[in-house]
Design a protein around this motif. Structure first.
Motif, PDB file in Angstrom:
ATOM      1  N   LEU A  43       0.826  -1.215   0.000  1.00  0.00           N
ATOM      2  CA  LEU A  43       0.000   0.000   0.000  1.00  0.00           C
ATOM      3  C   LEU A  43       0.857   1.260   0.000  1.00  0.00           C
ATOM      4  O   LEU A  43       0.551   2.226  -0.702  1.00  0.00           O
ATOM      5  N   THR A  44       1.941   1.249   0.761  1.00  0.00           N
ATOM      6  CA  THR A  44       2.833   2.402   0.797  1.00  0.00           C
ATOM      7  C   THR A  44       3.453   2.644  -0.566  1.00  0.00           C
ATOM      8  O   THR A  44       3.502   3.784  -1.045  1.00  0.00           O
ATOM      9  N   ARG A  45       3.937   1.593  -1.210  1.00  0.00           N
ATOM     10  CA  ARG A  45       4.530   1.743  -2.545  1.00  0.00           C
ATOM     11  C   ARG A  45       3.496   2.232  -3.556  1.00  0.00           C
ATOM     12  O   ARG A  45       3.804   3.040  -4.420  1.00  0.00           O
ATOM     13  N   LEU A  46       2.259   1.762  -3.442  1.00  0.00           N
ATOM     14  CA  LEU A  46       1.200   2.188  -4.348  1.00  0.00           C
ATOM     15  C   LEU A  46       0.911   3.679  -4.183  1.00  0.00           C
ATOM     16  O   LEU A  46       0.802   4.411  -5.169  1.00  0.00           O
ATOM     17  N   VAL A  47       0.822   4.142  -2.946  1.00  0.00           N
ATOM     18  CA  VAL A  47       0.544   5.557  -2.690  1.00  0.00           C
ATOM     19  C   VAL A  47       1.683   6.425  -3.214  1.00  0.00           C
ATOM     20  O   VAL A  47       1.454   7.465  -3.834  1.00  0.00           O
ATOM     21  N   PHE A  55      -0.113  14.684  -2.209  1.00  0.00           N
ATOM     22  CA  PHE A  55      -1.304  15.205  -1.528  1.00  0.00           C
ATOM     23  C   PHE A  55      -1.118  15.186  -0.018  1.00  0.00           C
ATOM     24  O   PHE A  55      -1.451  16.150   0.671  1.00  0.00           O
ATOM     25  N   ILE A  56      -0.568  14.105   0.487  1.00  0.00           N
ATOM     26  CA  ILE A  56      -0.341  14.007   1.932  1.00  0.00           C
ATOM     27  C   ILE A  56       0.667  15.068   2.376  1.00  0.00           C
ATOM     28  O   ILE A  56       0.462  15.768   3.362  1.00  0.00           O
ATOM     29  N   VAL A  61      -0.315  17.368   5.766  1.00  0.00           N
ATOM     30  CA  VAL A  61       0.700  17.673   6.781  1.00  0.00           C
ATOM     31  C   VAL A  61       0.650  19.135   7.212  1.00  0.00           C
ATOM     32  O   VAL A  61       0.650  19.422   8.417  1.00  0.00           O
ATOM     33  N   PRO A  62       0.597  20.128   6.284  1.00  0.00           N
ATOM     34  CA  PRO A  62       0.500  21.516   6.753  1.00  0.00           C
ATOM     35  C   PRO A  62      -0.761  21.781   7.583  1.00  0.00           C
ATOM     36  O   PRO A  62      -0.716  22.518   8.566  1.00  0.00           O
ATOM     37  N   PHE A  63      -1.863  21.156   7.195  1.00  0.00           N
ATOM     38  CA  PHE A  63      -3.089  21.330   7.970  1.00  0.00           C
ATOM     39  C   PHE A  63      -2.927  20.797   9.389  1.00  0.00           C
ATOM     40  O   PHE A  63      -3.316  21.447  10.361  1.00  0.00           O
ATOM     41  N   GLU A  64      -2.333  19.623   9.515  1.00  0.00           N
ATOM     42  CA  GLU A  64      -2.140  19.027  10.838  1.00  0.00           C
ATOM     43  C   GLU A  64      -1.161  19.837  11.677  1.00  0.00           C
ATOM     44  O   GLU A  64      -1.339  19.984  12.883  1.00  0.00           O
ATOM     45  N   VAL A  65      -0.116  20.373  11.041  1.00  0.00           N
ATOM     46  CA  VAL A  65       0.847  21.192  11.781  1.00  0.00           C
ATOM     47  C   VAL A  65       0.171  22.447  12.305  1.00  0.00           C
ATOM     48  O   VAL A  65       0.366  22.832  13.470  1.00  0.00           O
ATOM     49  N   LEU A  66      -0.618  23.109  11.474  1.00  0.00           N
ATOM     50  CA  LEU A  66      -1.332  24.306  11.927  1.00  0.00           C
ATOM     51  C   LEU A  66      -2.338  23.972  13.024  1.00  0.00           C
ATOM     52  O   LEU A  66      -2.522  24.744  13.966  1.00  0.00           O
ATOM     53  N   GLU A  67      -2.985  22.845  12.883  1.00  0.00           N
ATOM     54  CA  GLU A  67      -3.932  22.415  13.903  1.00  0.00           C
ATOM     55  C   GLU A  67      -3.223  22.229  15.252  1.00  0.00           C
ATOM     56  O   GLU A  67      -3.723  22.694  16.286  1.00  0.00           O
TER      57      GLU A  67
END
Length: 91
Positions: A43-47, A55-56, A61-67
């Motif tokens: 799954l990791t290789r597919l993503v 996208f991640i 990641v920026p959204f989570e950091v700001l949160e």
């Protein structure tokens, strides 16, 4: 000793049955783990190959950091901010 269906059941038999059940669960989990690890790797290789990693990295990641940043600011404000608003000093 307890009776179950006309047969005597000792604590030793119950403990043995419990041990066997737990041991079988352990065996099944250990048999399943390599397949799970391989599936996670696939799954990791597919993503990564489908550019899902972009996208991640660029959106999530920026959204989570700001949160987390705002959560830290709010936590500090709730702990000390009310004292600053009321004009009291914190010792």
């Amino acid at each position: 000793m307890q009776t179950e269906g006309g047969q005597k059941v000792s604590r030793l038999n119950v403990s043995k049955d419990t041990f066997i059940t737990l041991f079988l669960i352990l065996v099944l989990v250990l048999l399943f783990m390599p397949f799970l690890a391989t599936f996670n790797d696939l799954l990791t290789r597919l993503v990564i190959n489908l550019k899902g990693y972009w996208f991640i990295r660029e959106v999530i990641v920026p959204f989570e950091v700001l949160e987390l940043y705002w959560l830290a600011i709010i936590t500090v404000f709730c702990d000390y901010g009310f004292y600053w608003i009321a004009g009291r000093q914190i010792y």
